[in-house]
Design a protein around this motif. Structure first.
Motif, PDB file in Angstrom:
ATOM      1  N   ARG A  53      56.540 -35.035 -18.732  1.00 56.43           N
ATOM      2  CA  ARG A  53      55.561 -33.952 -18.628  1.00 56.43           C
ATOM      3  C   ARG A  53      55.650 -33.227 -17.296  1.00 56.43           C
ATOM      4  O   ARG A  53      56.126 -33.773 -16.305  1.00 56.43           O
ATOM      5  N   ILE A  54      55.148 -31.993 -17.329  1.00 52.17           N
ATOM      6  CA  ILE A  54      54.905 -31.281 -16.082  1.00 52.17           C
ATOM      7  C   ILE A  54      53.393 -31.326 -15.866  1.00 52.17           C
ATOM      8  O   ILE A  54      52.629 -30.954 -16.758  1.00 52.17           O
ATOM      9  N   LEU A  55      52.992 -31.801 -14.721  1.00 49.91           N
ATOM     10  CA  LEU A  55      51.562 -31.923 -14.436  1.00 49.91           C
ATOM     11  C   LEU A  55      51.044 -30.709 -13.688  1.00 49.91           C
ATOM     12  O   LEU A  55      51.748 -30.122 -12.859  1.00 49.91           O
ATOM     13  N   THR A  56      49.803 -30.344 -13.972  1.00 47.49           N
ATOM     14  CA  THR A  56      49.126 -29.312 -13.175  1.00 47.49           C
ATOM     15  C   THR A  56      48.730 -29.945 -11.841  1.00 47.49           C
ATOM     16  O   THR A  56      48.785 -31.175 -11.684  1.00 47.49           O
ATOM     17  N   LEU A  57      48.280 -29.127 -10.926  1.00 42.07           N
ATOM     18  CA  LEU A  57      47.811 -29.635  -9.630  1.00 42.07           C
ATOM     19  C   LEU A  57      46.697 -30.668  -9.846  1.00 42.07           C
ATOM     20  O   LEU A  57      46.694 -31.734  -9.218  1.00 42.07           O
ATOM     21  N   GLU A  58      45.786 -30.355 -10.741  1.00 41.44           N
ATOM     22  CA  GLU A  58      44.640 -31.247 -10.979  1.00 41.44           C
ATOM     23  C   GLU A  58      45.127 -32.615 -11.494  1.00 41.44           C
ATOM     24  O   GLU A  58      44.642 -33.658 -11.056  1.00 41.44           O
ATOM     25  N   SER A  59      46.079 -32.597 -12.423  1.00 40.74           N
ATOM     26  CA  SER A  59      46.581 -33.869 -12.975  1.00 40.74           C
ATOM     27  C   SER A  59      47.374 -34.645 -11.929  1.00 40.74           C
ATOM     28  O   SER A  59      47.261 -35.875 -11.841  1.00 40.74           O
ATOM     29  N   ALA A  60      48.163 -33.925 -11.149  1.00 47.01           N
ATOM     30  CA  ALA A  60      48.950 -34.592 -10.102  1.00 47.01           C
ATOM     31  C   ALA A  60      48.007 -35.220  -9.069  1.00 47.01           C
ATOM     32  O   ALA A  60      48.260 -36.322  -8.572  1.00 47.01           O
ATOM     33  N   LEU A  61      46.908 -34.539  -8.788  1.00 48.14           N
ATOM     34  CA  LEU A  61      45.946 -35.084  -7.831  1.00 48.14           C
ATOM     35  C   LEU A  61      45.257 -36.337  -8.362  1.00 48.14           C
ATOM     36  O   LEU A  61      44.821 -37.189  -7.592  1.00 48.14           O
ATOM     37  N   ARG A  62      45.165 -36.447  -9.681  1.00 52.18           N
ATOM     38  CA  ARG A  62      44.580 -37.672 -10.237  1.00 52.18           C
ATOM     39  C   ARG A  62      45.476 -38.880  -9.919  1.00 52.18           C
ATOM     40  O   ARG A  62      45.006 -39.964  -9.625  1.00 52.18           O
ATOM     41  N   HIS A 112      45.209 -30.056   2.404  1.00 56.26           N
ATOM     42  CA  HIS A 112      44.864 -31.433   2.819  1.00 56.26           C
ATOM     43  C   HIS A 112      44.187 -32.120   1.646  1.00 56.26           C
ATOM     44  O   HIS A 112      43.187 -31.648   1.121  1.00 56.26           O
ATOM     45  N   TYR A 113      44.793 -33.217   1.220  1.00 58.87           N
ATOM     46  CA  TYR A 113      44.254 -33.946   0.072  1.00 58.87           C
ATOM     47  C   TYR A 113      43.885 -35.395   0.432  1.00 58.87           C
ATOM     48  O   TYR A 113      43.070 -36.014  -0.238  1.00 58.87           O
ATOM     49  N   GLU A 114      44.518 -35.936   1.488  1.00 58.14           N
ATOM     50  CA  GLU A 114      44.278 -37.354   1.837  1.00 58.14           C
ATOM     51  C   GLU A 114      42.791 -37.636   2.069  1.00 58.14           C
ATOM     52  O   GLU A 114      42.234 -38.606   1.551  1.00 58.14           O
ATOM     53  N   ASP A 115      42.173 -36.768   2.903  1.00 59.68           N
ATOM     54  CA  ASP A 115      40.767 -36.982   3.252  1.00 59.68           C
ATOM     55  C   ASP A 115      39.878 -36.924   2.009  1.00 59.68           C
ATOM     56  O   ASP A 115      38.952 -37.724   1.851  1.00 59.68           O
ATOM     57  N   ILE A 116      40.196 -36.003   1.105  1.00 60.04           N
ATOM     58  CA  ILE A 116      39.364 -35.845  -0.097  1.00 60.04           C
ATOM     59  C   ILE A 116      39.550 -37.050  -1.022  1.00 60.04           C
ATOM     60  O   ILE A 116      38.582 -37.576  -1.576  1.00 60.04           O
ATOM     61  N   ALA A 117      40.810 -37.489  -1.144  1.00 57.51           N
ATOM     62  CA  ALA A 117      41.076 -38.678  -1.974  1.00 57.51           C
ATOM     63  C   ALA A 117      40.318 -39.891  -1.422  1.00 57.51           C
ATOM     64  O   ALA A 117      39.725 -40.663  -2.172  1.00 57.51           O
TER      65      ALA A 117
END
Lengths: 190, 179
Positions: A53-62, A112-117
């Motif tokens: 599959r190709i993931l959207t940004l939202e799915s990849a962030l999951r 920046h995604y680390e802090d949110i994760a």
């Protein structure tokens, strides 16, 4: 331009290219402008390869967030130190804190995604920061917990699905960042 | 088997009774080792150090080289002993591993570091830490991070302790005693 493999694509009318943009970092806006100029605005998109599959940004962030959650469950020493020492976390600038648990709120030049994760994992497990310092989550953080919770060190949840050849950089092999950069591709309208 | 992950190396600190695999191990302690354990440790190419832990024989194994003879801690007020010291360059920092034995009813000096971060992995026994952030008690297999500028002192009660210290940003001068 397209690959031989049959991909399940979330965006209708788009096809997968072999273009791997890699790290955008501080040049994110410039690179997006370049793609807009080359393909035309709305004629291209970014996706993340994962299995077939190709993931959207939202799915990849999951997957990104799930990696942090697994890390939380297996590395209590680091996370306990974070909870004890930090009042908040940030990556690019302290204003990152304003993103809270919303990946879409991005005010800094680089994403920046680390802090949110981290905030989302703590929220889901009923934990809160109890420290006094705003800690940077980066490889060069002054705090060991900030350093080790950087995406360059946190292991990706499914390393077998990281695309070969890997894109090389400041990240560790099989890390979240390795997935993020190696699997990121450009999709264009047919 | 209890496991603690060593941050520098993707390897682990383990306390084991049955050594199945030492592939991912950097430090292992084995209480009352039998001959087959000794042979497996030797086959893995590990160095060993033997000591009495309380009244029980303890075998410590590591790919690093042990001191030939146990050493008294460098700080005069500390009652700790050292079994091994290994340091390595890791990215931009220098990291070190110290294997420390603290007898029963003993304590180390009260001190802090301005830059060094120390991670304590307790291999065997019980260990207490009095820190400026609060008091901690570790049982074997547990770990704790002491950050820069946090005053700390270790002590034991009835049980001795065997601890691996993983030290980030090693600097021999970065040691400040507190009265």
């Amino acid at each position: 331009m397209g690959t031989q493999k049959k991909w399940e694509i979330p965006y209708q009318g788009f096809q997968v290219t072999d273009i791997r943009p890699g790290l955008l970092g501080q040049e994110k806006e410039k690179r997006i402008a370049e793609y807009n100029s080359f393909y035309g605005e709305g004629n291209w998109n970014m996706g993340w390869k994962f299995d077939s599959r190709i993931l959207t940004l939202e799915s990849a962030l999951r997957l990104y967030e799930r990696s942090y959650e697994i890390h939380f469950l297996g590395n209590r020493v680091i996370w306990n130190d974070l909870l004890r020492s930090a009042s908040e976390v940030w990556v690019e600038e302290t204003a990152d804190i304003e993103s809270g648990v919303d990946y879409a709120i991005q005010k800094a030049k680089a994403a920046h995604y680390e802090d949110i994760a981290i905030r989302r994992v703590l929220r889901d497990w009923g934990k809160s920061f109890t420290g006094k310092e705003s800690i940077r989550v980066r490889g060069d953080s002054q705090h060991l917990c900030g350093k080790l919770l950087s995406s360059q060190y946190v292991s990706f949840v499914a390393p077998a699905f990281i695309e070969e050849p890997r894109l090389e950089g400041w990240w560790k092999r099989n890390s979240v960042e390795d997935f993020w950069q190696s699997n990121k591709i450009i999709l264009v309208k047919k | 088997m209890t496991l603690s992950h060593l941050f520098t190396s993707n390897k682990e600190v383990v306390t084991v009774q049955n050594v199945d695999s030492l592939d991912k191990v950097l430090f292992a302690s084995i209480l009352s080792p039998d001959q087959s354990v000794r042979e497996r440790v030797a086959r893995a190419g590990f160095n060993t150090f033997e000591l009495s832990f309380g009244e029980t024989p303890l075998l410590v194994a590591s790919p690093f080289t042990f001191y030939k003879k146990i050493k008294k801690a460098f700080t005069p007020t500390s009652q700790a002993y050292y079994l091994l010291w290994h340091e390595q360059e890791k990215e931009e920092d220098k990291w070190g591993f110290l294997l420390q034995y603290l007898p029963p009813h003993a304590l180390t000096s009260k001190h802090f570091h301005k830059e060094q971060t120390e991670i304590f992995y307790l291999l065997e026994g019980e260990l207490s830490l009095e820190t400026s952030e609060g008091n901690i008690h570790l049982s074997s297999g547990e770990a704790y991070i002491v950050n820069p500028n946090v005053t700390h002192q270790l002590f034991t009660r009835e049980s001795p302790s065997l601890t691996v210290l993983e030290i980030q940003k090693v600097n021999y001068k970065d040691h400040y005693l507190v009265e």
